[in-house]
Design an enzyme around this catalytic site. Structure first.
Site, PDB file in Angstrom:
ATOM      1  N   ILE A   1      -7.932 131.824 -38.364  1.00  0.00           N
ATOM      2  CA  ILE A   1      -8.622 132.164 -36.742  1.00  0.00           C
ATOM      3  C   ILE A   1      -8.177 132.527 -36.113  1.00  0.00           C
ATOM      4  O   ILE A   1      -6.911 131.802 -35.366  1.00  0.00           O
ATOM      5  CB  ILE A   1      -9.152 130.376 -36.252  1.00  0.00           C
ATOM      6  CG1 ILE A   1     -10.462 129.923 -37.468  1.00  0.00           C
ATOM      7  CG2 ILE A   1      -9.650 130.887 -34.541  1.00  0.00           C
ATOM      8  CD1 ILE A   1     -10.822 128.592 -37.408  1.00  0.00           C
TER       9      ILE A   1
ATOM     10  N   TYR B   1      -2.690 114.381 -25.385  1.00  0.00           N
ATOM     11  CA  TYR B   1      -1.928 113.543 -24.290  1.00  0.00           C
ATOM     12  C   TYR B   1      -2.445 112.740 -24.347  1.00  0.00           C
ATOM     13  O   TYR B   1      -1.484 111.770 -24.445  1.00  0.00           O
ATOM     14  CB  TYR B   1      -2.897 113.905 -23.133  1.00  0.00           C
ATOM     15  CG  TYR B   1      -2.095 113.227 -22.015  1.00  0.00           C
ATOM     16  CD1 TYR B   1      -0.859 114.104 -21.388  1.00  0.00           C
ATOM     17  CD2 TYR B   1      -2.567 112.371 -21.050  1.00  0.00           C
ATOM     18  CE1 TYR B   1       0.236 113.223 -20.515  1.00  0.00           C
ATOM     19  CE2 TYR B   1      -1.372 111.208 -20.382  1.00  0.00           C
ATOM     20  CZ  TYR B   1      -0.211 111.754 -19.933  1.00  0.00           C
ATOM     21  OH  TYR B   1      -0.081 110.741 -19.609  1.00  0.00           O
TER      22      TYR B   1
ATOM     23  N   THR C   1      -8.609 127.892 -27.829  1.00  0.00           N
ATOM     24  CA  THR C   1      -7.735 128.058 -26.873  1.00  0.00           C
ATOM     25  C   THR C   1      -6.603 129.017 -26.034  1.00  0.00           C
ATOM     26  O   THR C   1      -6.880 129.038 -25.099  1.00  0.00           O
ATOM     27  CB  THR C   1      -5.803 127.266 -27.274  1.00  0.00           C
ATOM     28  OG1 THR C   1      -6.411 125.793 -28.201  1.00  0.00           O
ATOM     29  CG2 THR C   1      -4.603 127.213 -26.704  1.00  0.00           C
ATOM     30  N   THR C   2      -7.498 130.155 -27.315  1.00  0.00           N
ATOM     31  CA  THR C   2      -7.107 131.403 -26.405  1.00  0.00           C
ATOM     32  C   THR C   2      -8.140 132.050 -25.815  1.00  0.00           C
ATOM     33  O   THR C   2      -8.137 132.624 -24.572  1.00  0.00           O
ATOM     34  CB  THR C   2      -7.105 132.663 -27.592  1.00  0.00           C
ATOM     35  OG1 THR C   2      -6.637 132.112 -28.778  1.00  0.00           O
ATOM     36  CG2 THR C   2      -7.407 134.044 -27.638  1.00  0.00           C
TER      37      THR C   2
ATOM     38  N   ARG D   1       1.081 121.912 -29.460  1.00  0.00           N
ATOM     39  CA  ARG D   1      -0.165 121.642 -27.652  1.00  0.00           C
ATOM     40  C   ARG D   1      -0.562 120.487 -27.493  1.00  0.00           C
ATOM     41  O   ARG D   1      -0.172 119.506 -26.290  1.00  0.00           O
ATOM     42  CB  ARG D   1      -1.290 122.744 -27.952  1.00  0.00           C
ATOM     43  CG  ARG D   1      -0.525 124.341 -27.500  1.00  0.00           C
ATOM     44  CD  ARG D   1      -2.003 124.911 -27.261  1.00  0.00           C
ATOM     45  NE  ARG D   1      -1.904 126.273 -27.611  1.00  0.00           N
ATOM     46  CZ  ARG D   1      -1.894 126.947 -25.986  1.00  0.00           C
ATOM     47  NH1 ARG D   1      -2.346 125.970 -25.246  1.00  0.00           N
ATOM     48  NH2 ARG D   1      -1.464 128.112 -25.175  1.00  0.00           N
TER      49      ARG D   1
ATOM     50  N   TYR E   1      -9.307 120.952 -35.476  1.00  0.00           N
ATOM     51  CA  TYR E   1      -8.347 122.224 -35.625  1.00  0.00           C
ATOM     52  C   TYR E   1      -6.712 121.038 -35.456  1.00  0.00           C
ATOM     53  O   TYR E   1      -6.731 120.648 -34.785  1.00  0.00           O
ATOM     54  CB  TYR E   1      -8.370 122.399 -34.414  1.00  0.00           C
ATOM     55  CG  TYR E   1      -7.433 123.643 -33.842  1.00  0.00           C
ATOM     56  CD1 TYR E   1      -6.576 124.231 -34.187  1.00  0.00           C
ATOM     57  CD2 TYR E   1      -8.316 124.059 -32.591  1.00  0.00           C
ATOM     58  CE1 TYR E   1      -5.668 125.038 -33.675  1.00  0.00           C
ATOM     59  CE2 TYR E   1      -7.174 125.263 -31.339  1.00  0.00           C
ATOM     60  CZ  TYR E   1      -5.965 125.098 -32.576  1.00  0.00           C
ATOM     61  OH  TYR E   1      -4.656 126.380 -31.798  1.00  0.00           O
TER      62      TYR E   1
ATOM     63  N   LYS F   1      -8.457 124.497 -39.270  1.00  0.00           N
ATOM     64  CA  LYS F   1      -7.631 125.377 -38.324  1.00  0.00           C
ATOM     65  C   LYS F   1      -6.165 124.509 -38.801  1.00  0.00           C
ATOM     66  O   LYS F   1      -5.436 123.274 -37.472  1.00  0.00           O
ATOM     67  CB  LYS F   1      -7.956 125.836 -37.853  1.00  0.00           C
ATOM     68  CG  LYS F   1      -6.958 126.628 -36.424  1.00  0.00           C
ATOM     69  CD  LYS F   1      -7.094 127.342 -35.562  1.00  0.00           C
ATOM     70  CE  LYS F   1      -6.695 127.597 -34.388  1.00  0.00           C
ATOM     71  NZ  LYS F   1      -6.835 128.299 -34.067  1.00  0.00           N
TER      72      LYS F   1
END
Length: 294
Positions: free
Chosen positions: A206, A109, A46-47, A140, A135, A164
Site C-alpha cells: 500500500i 494517542y 494517512t497520505t 505515527r 494498519y 499493512k
C-alpha cells in the site's frame, strides 16, 4: 481470497485553492492510477490527510471514489480512528457506500494495550461484513500491533484478513509471517521495503510512491510475484533515491509537492502540515527528473 495482490495506492486528497476537496483532480488521479496498472485504490488514508478531513468530507471522498472507480479495481476505505465508536461509524458508512474493504489504523494517542487492540478491532469488525486490513504504523500512532495480537485477531475474527505493516521492523514482520503460517495477508506499508516483505510471503504494497510512479510500483510487485526476483530487486534499488525524496519530510508533504511539480494539481496541505523547504524541494525535483517523471 486476497482483497488484492500487487500495488495499491494510498492516494492523496487534492484540494482547491480555497481548501475544498478537489473532486475533479481526484478523478483524474484515479484514472492515472488505474491506467498505469495500480491494483487497488486506498482512499482517506494517512497520505490522504484523513486526520484533517471533516467527517462529511471523509464520507464524501469514500462515496465519490467508489462511484468513480466503478468496479475497475478494489476500493479500500481508511476508516480508522482513536475512538472505537467513530471508527465504527466511519466503517459502516464506507460499507454502505460500496467500499470493497477497510483499512483500519491502530488507535493513535490513546496507546491501547494489546488487549485493548483486540477489543477495538473485534468491535469494528463485528459492525461490518466487508474485509478489514489492520494498519500497523507505530511511528505515527505510538502503539505496535504485536505479531501474536495480529494472528489472534485473524484467527478469531472472520473478516479481519490482512495487515499493512509499516513498523519498518523486518524481524517483527518475519515473526508475524512465521506465526501466521498463511492465515493473514501481509502488505508492505513502506515503499523502501517492498521486496524484503515479499520475500517473507507478503502479497503487495500500500504505496505512497505509486502516486507519482504507479507503473514502476506495480512492476516491482508483479515481477516478484511472477518469479522474476532479479527484476523486482533491480527496480526496488533503482528507485531508492525517489523513495528517499518522498520521505525527506513527513508524508504527504513531499508526495503532494511532487504531484504539483508533475502538473497533477494536488493543491496545498492542511495545517498543521506546511509547504516543504526549498532544499528538500530541490532534492525531490532532482529525483523526479532522474526517473523522467518531469
Amino acid at each position: 481470497m486476497a482483497i488484492f495482490k500487487g500495488a495499491g495506492v494510498a492516494i492523496v486528497t487534492p484540494f482547491t485553492a480555497d481548501d475544498k476537496v478537489d473532486y475533479e483532480s481526484l478523478g483524474k488521479m484515479i484514472d492515472f492510477q488505474i491506467e498505469n496498472g495500480t491494483d487497488a485504490i486506498i482512499i482517506c488514508g494517512t497520505t490522504g490527510e484523513s486526520s484533517t478531513l471533516t467527517h462529511e468530507e471523509h464520507d464524501e471522498c469514500i462515496r465519490f471514489t467508489v462511484e468513480y472507480v466503478a468496479g475497475r479495481v478494489p476500493v479500500i476505505a481508511g476508516t480508522g480512528s482513536n475512538s472505537t465508536a467513530e471508527a465504527i461509524r466511519l466503517s459502516t458508512h464506507a460499507e454502505k457506500a460500496g467500499a470493497d474493504a477497510l483499512l483500519l489504523v491502530t488507535p493513535y494517542y490513546n496507546k491501547a494495550t494489546q488487549k485493548g487492540l483486540i477489543e477495538h478491532y473485534t468491535k469494528i469488525a463485528n459492525s461490518v461484513t466487508i474485509p478489514i486490513i489492520m494498519y500497523n504504523v507505530p511511528s505515527r500512532t505510538g502503539v505496535n500491533i504485536l505479531p501474536e495480537t495480529a494472528v489472534t485477531l485473524t484467527k478469531n475474527v472472520e473478516n479481519i484478513v490482512a495487515i499493512k505493516e509499516a513498523s519498518g521492523n523486518i524481524g517483527q514482520i518475519a515473526r508475524l509471517a512465521a506465526l501466521a503460517d498463511g492465515c493473514i495477508d501481509i502488505y508492505s506499508g513502506n515503499d523502501d521495503q517492498i521486496v524484503p516483505l515479499l520475500s517473507l510471503g507478503g502479497i503487495g504494497v500500500i504505496s505512497v510512491l505509486s502516486n507519482v510512479a504507479p507503473k514502476l510500483t506495480h512492476d516491482i510487485v508483479a515481477s516478484y510475484l511472477e518469479g522474476d526476483v532479479e527484476t523486482s530487486r533491480k527496480l526496488q534499488l533503482e528507485v531508492m533515491d525517489l523513495n528517499d525524496a518522498l520521505f525527506c519530510e513527513v508524508n504527504p508533504i513531499p508526495v503532494k509537492t511532487a504531484l504539483n511539480i508533475m502538473g497533477m494539481q494536488a493543491g496545498g496541505l492542511r495545517a498543521p502540515l506546511c509547504e516543504m523547504s526549498e532544499a528538500h524541494k530541490e532534492q525531490l525535483t532532482a529525483a523526479l527528473k532522474n526517473h523522467q517523471l518531469i
